[in-house]
Scaffold this motif. Structure first.
Motif: not given
Ligand code: FCB
Length: 434
Positions: A408-434
């Motif tokens: 369900f995330g706007l940000v992808d989580v790699d559950f092996d490394t716990m790395k967070r990677t924002p998805k396209a939806s995160y950037f789209a919202l960021k632009e809309a909210l700017a």
């Protein structure tokens, strides 16, 4: 996204939501066992038997996660507090490390200029209280009020808003009638008691927070639109009952100080005695109403004992959860809730979002969010006092009985490394909210 911030009223709040057990890592930091730990440890309840032991390791990574909230331009962050992290046995001794964590979280939000919006209970009941009957036991209202005082006594001074309980229908019906969530019961008496006690606990917590001098307190209800599967009177009656059980029972308890007649017809014999006397507490005045909305259901009659209904597959496009996408029902719910229950009280969409297997270019999520933001505008144009909207969810996380499979995330989580990677939806919202 098709919208920009300026398409909404200037004081409209944009937020993102999470919950404690789904992201923190419950095996860490001295938290006590909860009924979700034992539910997950019992074969057949959760996909691959997964639990929230580590989840997104948010407990150790919250600073980084809150940077993501700030950098996207969100005004608010909706999180929940884990009862068993604060009071491992549910009552009595306090786990200082747990309290300290929420204290640091509150400060970290303030430092970033993000409004903290807390939910006191998002489903992980301390096991010691489950042993005493959990939501079936009327005493839970007092235990919950005590927990409320402890946690809000520490962080209440910094909260922008607080709601006691996330989604009373899930806490009671889904977990005690359908057995899909902890404690996994299928028992109508347990269900009726849980439904009433969850309302009573809500009211007691509101009163406890008023005594602490707190304001901007609300309730968070999950609503699912019930559409008759066909034109028959039987289907209409079944859909009406589904609506009663799912939506009107809880909104009615808090905002009308009454439960709907069609639900009482089946449940009254199982409600705890004296339930009629509790509405002064249940209906303690609140300052806003939160609606979590995901989908609708097509409802048909079924040849079973009460409630005698079932849902049938619908024709609309579906998310990874198999949930039909129906933004128009969100508009209808916002309008109906204001007209029939809450009047001028501010309404917030406290959760809305979709699961998608797409881990980077999640155009399906962008489209889903766009459609639902438009649905909010439809309600705003009809003068419904919608004051904010929270996306579910910041991170891919532990999706309860479906484990880590549904994202369900706007940000992808790699559950092996716990790395967070924002998805396209995160950037789209960021632009809309700017
Ligand atoms: C809601 C819950 C939340 C999450 C979403 C998908 O019912 O509040 O924790 O599971 O559904």
């Amino acid at each position: 996204m098709k919208f920009k911030r300026s398409d909404f009223p200037s004081d409209f709040l944009f937020g993102v939501a999470t919950s404690a057990y789904q992201i923190e890592g419950h095996a860490q930091g001295g938290a006590g066992s909860t009924h979700w730990d034992t539910f997950a440890a019992t074969p057949g309840n959760v996909v691959r038997g997964e639990n929230g032991d580590l989840a997104c390791d948010h407990l150790n990574r919250f600073e980084q996660d809150l940077d993501l909230v700030r950098d996207a331009g969100f005004d608010c962050y909706r999180f929940s507090t884990s009862w068993a992290r604060v009071m491992p046995e549910g009552r009595g001794p306090v786990n200082q490390a747990g309290l300290d964590f929420y204290d640091r979280l509150a400060d970290a939000l303030m430092e970033r200029g993000i409004r903290p919006c807390a939910t006191l209970y998002h489903w992980e009941l301390p096991s010691a209280l489950a042993d005493l009957g959990g939501w079936r036991n009327r005493d839970i209202a007092g235990w919950f009020a005590d927990f409320t005082e402890v946690i809000m006594g520490r962080i209440g001074d910094r909260m922008y808003s607080v709601a006691p309980i996330n989604e009373p229908w899930c806490v009671s019906w889904l977990s005690h009638f359908e057995g899909h969530h902890a404690p996994g019961l299928r028992d109508i008496r347990a269900t009726a008691r849980a439904m009433h006690h969850v309302m009573l606990a809500h009211g007691r917590a509101i009163q406890a927070m008023r005594s602490l001098g707190m304001s901007n307190l609300g309730g968070v209800f999950n609503l699912e639109w019930a559409e008759p599967a066909d034109d028959s009177p039987e289907a209409r009656k079944a859909a009406d009952l589904y609506d009663g059980i799912y939506n009107r029972f809880f909104l009615g308890g808090v905002f009308k100080r009454a439960y709907p007649e069609n639900v009482l017809k089946g449940l009254e014999p199982y409600l705890p005695s004296g339930w009629q006397e509790d509405f002064d507490v249940i209906g303690a005045p609140v300052d806003w109403c939160g609606l979590n909305y995901y989908t609708r259901k097509l409802i048909a009659p079924a040849d079973t004992a009460w409630p005698g209904l079932t849902d049938v597959p619908g024709p609309l496009p579906k998310t990874q959860m198999g949930w039909e996408i129906d933004p128009a029902a969100l508009s209808r719910f916002l309008i109906r809730t204001a007209r029939e229950y809450t009047g001028d009280l501010p309404i917030y969409v406290t959760e809305n979002g979709m699961a998608s297997p797409e881990r980077k270019q999640d155009d399906d999520r962008i489209a889903y969010l766009d459609q639902h933001f438009s649905a909010v505008q439809v309600a705003l144009n009809q003068d419904v006092p919608v004051r904010g909207y929270f996306v579910w969810s910041l991170l891919d996380n532990y999706e309860w009985a479906l484990g880590y499979e549904k994202r369900f995330g706007l940000v992808d989580v790699d559950f092996d490394t716990m790395k967070r990677t924002p998805k396209a939806s995160y950037f789209a919202l960021k632009e809309a909210l700017a």
